[in-house]
Design a protein around this motif. Structure first.
Motif: not given
Length: 212
Positions: A32-34
């Motif tokens: 999630q988001n990297g």
């Protein structure tokens, strides 16, 4: 799941939609988001029961289809008979598993031996007409009697001898291992399988070792 609020009714009937101490835990990972995220959670009861016991159907089917099985032996295209064969096969495996559960695996015969004894009980059913039972020349005490085929006998099919051989006392090759004798005798437990006296003795000893 089809929708976020969709509940599988079949699974929802197996326990509540809550998790208790008996439920197994698992984990899921996602990015999630990297950032890699990890979440541990316990299955709710319906899903825990599903993953814990889903092998039962496959185990039952493997026993039901192991040869010789009702459905593979009773070759028929009639739908009502196929359903009957399925019901009988399911009841057969259920009985075997129930007895194995109560008696223990060490005291139980193999499924093959269980089916053989079960089959003989069906053949020797007291409700059978007398001439059919006599035709088999069988009793529970003399299931391995060495019998002689009737005159002109050629093959045993559909519970009857087909008596259209050219010679009155036609002889056939013994079905024993590497036996070259020509005879017209057979064991009462397997009509139509030709056995000489020597091979019959071996056959009886083998059956006694199997507990039949």
């Amino acid at each position: 799941m089809k929708e976020p609020d969709y509940t599988m009714k079949m699974m929802a009937t197996s326990g509540s939609l809550m998790a208790d101490d008996s439920c197994r835990t698992t984990s899921r990972r996602w990015v999630q988001n990297g950032t890699e995220m990890t979440k541990e959670f316990a299955y709710t009861l319906p899903f825990d029961h599903h993953f814990r016991y889903r092998h039962a159907v496959d185990d039952h089917n493997n026993l039901r289809h192991s040869l010789p099985s009702w459905e593979d032996t009773w070759v028929t295209q009639r739908w009502e008979l196929r359903v009957l064969a399925f019901v009988i096969a399911v009841c057969e495996v259920n009985a075997y598993l129930a007895i194995r559960f109560t008696e223990g695996k060490t005291c139980m015969p193999t499924l093959l031996n269980f089916r053989r004894k079960y089959g003989w009980q069906l053949i020797m059913n007291d409700d059978l007409v007398e001439d059919t039972v006599e035709h088999y020349q069988l009793t529970l005490e003399g299931a391995h009697t060495l019998c002689r085929a009737p005159p002109h006998a050629r093959v045993f099919r559909n519970r009857h001898w087909i008596c259209d051989a050219m010679q009155r006392y036609q002889q056939y090759a013994c079905g024993g291992c590497r036996c070259t004798n020509r005879i017209r005798t057979y064991c009462a437990c397997r009509p139509g399988v030709w056995l000489c006296g020597t091979c019959h003795v071996r056959h009886v000893l083998d059956e006694q070792e199997r507990g039949n």
